[in-house]
Design a protein around this motif. Structure first.
Motif, PDB file in Angstrom:
ATOM      1  N   ARG A  14      -7.618 -44.445  13.106  1.00  0.00           N
ATOM      2  CA  ARG A  14      -8.547 -45.026  14.088  1.00  0.00           C
ATOM      3  C   ARG A  14      -9.608 -45.866  13.407  1.00  0.00           C
ATOM      4  N   ALA A  15     -10.018 -45.448  12.236  1.00  0.00           N
ATOM      5  CA  ALA A  15     -11.044 -46.137  11.453  1.00  0.00           C
ATOM      6  C   ALA A  15     -10.772 -45.812   9.991  1.00  0.00           C
ATOM      7  N   ALA A  16     -11.636 -46.269   9.115  1.00  0.00           N
ATOM      8  CA  ALA A  16     -11.410 -46.117   7.675  1.00  0.00           C
ATOM      9  C   ALA A  16     -11.065 -44.687   7.273  1.00  0.00           C
ATOM     10  N   HIS A  17     -11.777 -43.703   7.784  1.00  0.00           N
ATOM     11  CA  HIS A  17     -11.541 -42.321   7.372  1.00  0.00           C
ATOM     12  C   HIS A  17     -11.275 -41.396   8.552  1.00  0.00           C
ATOM     13  N   ILE A  18     -10.782 -41.942   9.643  1.00  0.00           N
ATOM     14  CA  ILE A  18     -10.498 -41.135  10.820  1.00  0.00           C
ATOM     15  C   ILE A  18      -9.019 -41.263  11.164  1.00  0.00           C
ATOM     16  N   VAL A  19      -8.329 -40.113  11.139  1.00  0.00           N
ATOM     17  CA  VAL A  19      -6.915 -40.065  11.495  1.00  0.00           C
ATOM     18  C   VAL A  19      -6.789 -39.250  12.767  1.00  0.00           C
ATOM     19  N   ILE A  77      -1.126 -49.051  11.615  1.00  0.00           N
ATOM     20  CA  ILE A  77      -2.076 -47.944  11.749  1.00  0.00           C
ATOM     21  C   ILE A  77      -1.424 -46.584  11.500  1.00  0.00           C
ATOM     22  N   LEU A  78      -0.119 -46.564  11.228  1.00  0.00           N
ATOM     23  CA  LEU A  78       0.565 -45.285  11.027  1.00  0.00           C
ATOM     24  C   LEU A  78       0.163 -44.659   9.708  1.00  0.00           C
ATOM     25  N   GLU A  79      -0.006 -43.351   9.730  1.00  0.00           N
ATOM     26  CA  GLU A  79      -0.317 -42.582   8.527  1.00  0.00           C
ATOM     27  C   GLU A  79       0.842 -41.646   8.241  1.00  0.00           C
ATOM     28  N   ASP A  80       1.081 -41.381   6.977  1.00  0.00           N
ATOM     29  CA  ASP A  80       2.115 -40.445   6.564  1.00  0.00           C
ATOM     30  C   ASP A  80       1.766 -39.057   7.101  1.00  0.00           C
ATOM     31  N   GLN A  86      -2.175 -32.440   5.334  1.00  0.00           N
ATOM     32  CA  GLN A  86      -2.953 -31.878   4.237  1.00  0.00           C
ATOM     33  C   GLN A  86      -4.441 -32.134   4.457  1.00  0.00           C
ATOM     34  N   TRP A  87      -4.781 -33.324   4.929  1.00  0.00           N
ATOM     35  CA  TRP A  87      -6.170 -33.670   5.192  1.00  0.00           C
ATOM     36  C   TRP A  87      -6.733 -32.788   6.311  1.00  0.00           C
ATOM     37  N   LEU A  88      -5.940 -32.596   7.387  1.00  0.00           N
ATOM     38  CA  LEU A  88      -6.388 -31.762   8.495  1.00  0.00           C
ATOM     39  C   LEU A  88      -6.575 -30.314   8.056  1.00  0.00           C
ATOM     40  N   ALA A  89      -5.660 -29.806   7.237  1.00  0.00           N
ATOM     41  CA  ALA A  89      -5.763 -28.431   6.756  1.00  0.00           C
ATOM     42  C   ALA A  89      -7.023 -28.253   5.912  1.00  0.00           C
TER      43      ALA A  89
END
Length: 100
Positions: A14-19, A77-80, A86-89
């Motif tokens: 969504r933004a630089a550091h927002i998934v 805009i797709l993220e792996d 891992q980031w969410l955890a």
């Protein structure tokens, strides 16, 4: 699997550091409705239509997911999924309190 969810979620930036996790046609509709007007085109319209159709049971959620995926590819805009999970955890493992 419920027809109201995707077989596996998609993760979009969504933004630089927002998934954001997109796990259903309803999630995708919300995301697409917030997309800037000047960035909307035919693939955006196709994705929005497919998501509404899946939400209303006219097409399978898998078809909406595929169309939303194509939109995500086009606008880069797709993220792996592995990295996003891992980031969410890591975010969920904290206490939520600021460390000083």
């Amino acid at each position: 699997m419920s027809s109201g969810t995707f077989s596996s979620p998609l993760f979009v930036r969504r933004a630089a550091h927002i998934v954001q996790e997109i796990a259903s046609p309803a999630d995708a509709i919300d995301f697409l409705n917030e997309w800037p007007e000047d960035g909307r085109d035919r693939i955006h319209e196709a994705a929005l239509t497919a998501c509404f159709d899946a939400y209303n049971g006219r097409i399978p959620a898998s078809a909406a997911r595929k169309t939303f995926f194509r939109f995500g590819e086009q606008v880069a805009i797709l993220e792996d999924a592995t990295s996003a999970m891992q980031w969410l955890a890591a975010c969920m493992s904290g206490s939520g309190k600021a460390q000083v």
